[in-house]
Design a protein around this motif. Structure first.
Motif, mmCIF file in Angstrom:
data_model
loop_
_atom_site.group_PDB
_atom_site.id
_atom_site.type_symbol
_atom_site.label_atom_id
_atom_site.label_comp_id
_atom_site.label_asym_id
_atom_site.label_seq_id
_atom_site.Cartn_x
_atom_site.Cartn_y
_atom_site.Cartn_z
ATOM 1 N N GLU A 116 34.260 101.332 8.828
ATOM 2 C CA GLU A 116 33.194 100.357 9.373
ATOM 3 C C GLU A 116 32.084 100.065 8.218
ATOM 4 O O GLU A 116 31.742 99.045 8.126
ATOM 5 C CB GLU A 116 32.505 100.798 10.571
ATOM 6 N N ARG A 117 31.936 101.132 7.374
ATOM 7 C CA ARG A 117 30.769 101.135 6.286
ATOM 8 C C ARG A 117 31.396 100.271 5.249
ATOM 9 O O ARG A 117 30.892 99.265 4.716
ATOM 10 C CB ARG A 117 30.426 102.320 5.724
ATOM 11 N N CYS A 118 33.011 100.440 4.949
ATOM 12 C CA CYS A 118 33.277 99.621 4.087
ATOM 13 C C CYS A 118 33.390 98.214 4.750
ATOM 14 O O CYS A 118 33.193 97.238 3.522
ATOM 15 C CB CYS A 118 34.825 100.006 3.875
ATOM 16 N N GLN A 119 33.576 97.757 5.576
ATOM 17 C CA GLN A 119 33.724 96.470 6.153
ATOM 18 C C GLN A 119 32.147 95.814 6.082
ATOM 19 O O GLN A 119 32.019 94.598 5.613
ATOM 20 C CB GLN A 119 34.082 96.200 7.745
ATOM 21 N N ARG A 120 31.150 96.619 6.401
ATOM 22 C CA ARG A 120 29.713 96.074 6.258
ATOM 23 C C ARG A 120 29.645 95.810 4.867
ATOM 24 O O ARG A 120 28.713 94.955 4.319
ATOM 25 C CB ARG A 120 28.730 97.099 6.825
ATOM 26 N N ARG A 121 29.876 96.614 3.917
ATOM 27 C CA ARG A 121 29.536 96.761 2.507
ATOM 28 C C ARG A 121 30.449 95.714 1.669
ATOM 29 O O ARG A 121 30.495 95.638 0.518
ATOM 30 C CB ARG A 121 29.453 97.927 1.914
ATOM 31 N N GLN A 122 31.481 94.961 2.288
ATOM 32 C CA GLN A 122 32.550 94.233 1.841
ATOM 33 C C GLN A 122 33.421 94.941 0.799
ATOM 34 O O GLN A 122 33.692 94.426 -0.355
ATOM 35 C CB GLN A 122 31.866 92.755 1.204
ATOM 36 N N ILE A 123 33.963 96.139 1.132
ATOM 37 C CA ILE A 123 34.673 96.977 0.419
ATOM 38 C C ILE A 123 36.160 96.879 1.249
ATOM 39 O O ILE A 123 36.220 97.206 2.420
ATOM 40 C CB ILE A 123 34.283 98.384 0.103
ATOM 41 N N ARG A 124 37.046 96.539 0.554
ATOM 42 C CA ARG A 124 38.499 96.585 1.152
ATOM 43 C C ARG A 124 39.113 97.879 1.098
ATOM 44 O O ARG A 124 39.487 98.569 0.001
ATOM 45 C CB ARG A 124 39.548 95.809 0.327
ATOM 46 N N HIS A 125 39.145 98.478 2.253
ATOM 47 C CA HIS A 125 39.957 99.963 2.489
ATOM 48 C C HIS A 125 41.111 99.795 2.677
ATOM 49 O O HIS A 125 41.499 99.073 3.452
ATOM 50 C CB HIS A 125 38.863 100.534 3.639
ATOM 51 N N MET A 126 42.197 100.439 1.999
ATOM 52 C CA MET A 126 43.426 100.354 1.945
ATOM 53 C C MET A 126 44.181 101.825 2.100
ATOM 54 O O MET A 126 43.560 102.806 1.640
ATOM 55 C CB MET A 126 44.143 99.583 0.766
ATOM 56 N N ARG A 127 45.186 102.073 2.772
ATOM 57 C CA ARG A 127 45.659 103.402 3.039
ATOM 58 C C ARG A 127 47.188 103.386 2.567
ATOM 59 O O ARG A 127 48.145 102.406 2.947
ATOM 60 C CB ARG A 127 45.442 103.930 4.288
ATOM 61 N N ARG A 128 47.759 104.360 1.773
ATOM 62 C CA ARG A 128 49.103 104.540 1.510
ATOM 63 C C ARG A 128 49.228 106.129 1.759
ATOM 64 O O ARG A 128 49.315 106.860 0.793
ATOM 65 C CB ARG A 128 49.443 103.974 -0.269
ATOM 66 N N PRO A 129 49.390 106.727 2.832
ATOM 67 C CA PRO A 129 49.428 107.959 2.887
ATOM 68 C C PRO A 129 50.638 108.690 2.295
ATOM 69 O O PRO A 129 51.832 108.116 2.117
ATOM 70 C CB PRO A 129 49.785 108.080 4.510
ATOM 71 N N ALA A 130 50.543 109.878 1.489
ATOM 72 C CA ALA A 130 51.407 110.662 1.080
ATOM 73 C C ALA A 130 51.131 112.040 1.393
ATOM 74 O O ALA A 130 50.172 112.457 1.684
ATOM 75 C CB ALA A 130 51.585 110.493 -0.584
ATOM 76 N N ARG A 131 52.188 112.812 1.610
ATOM 77 C CA ARG A 131 51.981 114.158 2.011
ATOM 78 C C ARG A 131 51.721 115.178 0.804
ATOM 79 O O ARG A 131 52.016 115.083 -0.252
ATOM 80 C CB ARG A 131 53.677 114.575 2.339
#
Length: 299
Positions: free
Chosen positions: A151-166
């Motif tokens: 939510e803070r990323c969205q507010r600060r206009q930061i694109r949050h991405m996820r590519r999970p790895a074990r």
């Protein structure tokens, strides 16, 4: 104000700000010292903690047990990291988020622990993209409120991405590297700010993604922090690990390179090739890797 290097810690007692030359300065509230690969944080002039990156002849050196509230978790995590990754470095959750500027547009670090860390990355490091490599279980283990961070990323206009790895799993890292690098390459090409790559400690998965990106797409002029032609994994690996002492799995990067450059289904398995196979790639292999990584955008 003293310039002390390019690795910084963000916490309530340690304030840092980036300089144009890639180094970081600290406020009068905190002094950060880096000597012989030892990182010592001082809070208001009082020595508070130490991160050791020395290694013994066996490649592993134990540190005294943490006495923080999350000490047991930290000890368990570092024990697993040393046993499964043969990584002599340690993660100290109680010191807060830490990161290192690798390229002029690429940062590798540990997990943001609270929403305020996002403000720090935006305001002090010009971060416009965050790539999170953690699995859900990693985030839950450390008690991080990912929802508030997103939510803070969205507010600060930061694109949050996820590519999970074990975590601690070279096979998972190998299979996940192409998609992770595709996210980094896309973000860099957008050019709206720096890309922050993180896992939990910023010592395994995240630096591996940074090294693979440098190896496959560019390189690094260690003087200017600018990209240049690069064809050897060893150069990319040493460039990053000299800036941020860590132990990402080189074989996983070689494996992902082999997988992407493979143009013959009957090609001999990587395990049967010489130890240093695919640590150096030809121009046609680089072009094939780049095309295949770019094709993964949006997957």
């Amino acid at each position: 104000m003293e310039v002390v290097g390019n690795t910084c810690f963000s916490s309530s007692s340690v304030l840092v700000s980036p300089l144009t030359n890639g180094a970081f300065s600290l406020s009068s509230r905190a002094i950060y010292e880096k000597r012989s690969c030892n990182f010592t944080v001082f809070s208001r002039g009082i020595k508070s903690n130490k991160i050791s990156c020395k290694s013994s002849e066996s490649g592993i050196q134990e540190n005294p047990k943490s006495k923080s509230g999350s000490g047991t978790k930290v000890e368990e995590y570092n024990t697993a990291m040393k046993r499964m990754m043969r990584n002599p470095y340690e993660y100290h959750h109680d010191l807060g988020m830490n990161y290192t500027l690798i390229l002029d547009n690429l940062i590798v670090g540990s997990q943001p622990q609270k929403a305020e860390d996002i403000d720090h990355l935006k305001d002090e490091a010009n971060v416009a993209y965050i790539l999170n490599l953690q699995q859900d279980g990693d985030i839950e283990y450390w008690g991080v409120d990912l929802k508030s961070i997103i939510e803070r990323c969205q507010r600060r206009q930061i694109r949050h991405m996820r590519r999970p790895a074990r975590d601690f799993d070279p096979d998972s890292l190998r299979s996940g590297l192409p998609k992770a690098v595709s996210s980094v390459e896309w973000a860099v090409s957008e050019g709206k700010g720096r890309v922050y790559i993180h896992c939990t400690a910023g010592l395994g998965r995240a630096p591996a993604v940074g090294i693979a990106y440098m190896f496959w797409f560019c390189g690094m002029d260690v003087i200017t922090l600018k990209c240049m032609a690069l064809k050897q994994l060893n150069t990319a690996y040493n460039t990053l690990t000299l800036k941020r002492p860590c132990g990402p799995n080189r074989k996983a990067i070689r494996g992902a390179t082999y997988d992407l450059a493979k143009n013959d289904p009957w090609k001999e398995p990587l395990e049967n090739l010489p130890e240093h196979a695919f640590e150096d790639i030809a121009d046609w292999e680089r072009k094939l890797i780049q095309d295949r990584v770019r094709s993964l955008r949006g997957t």
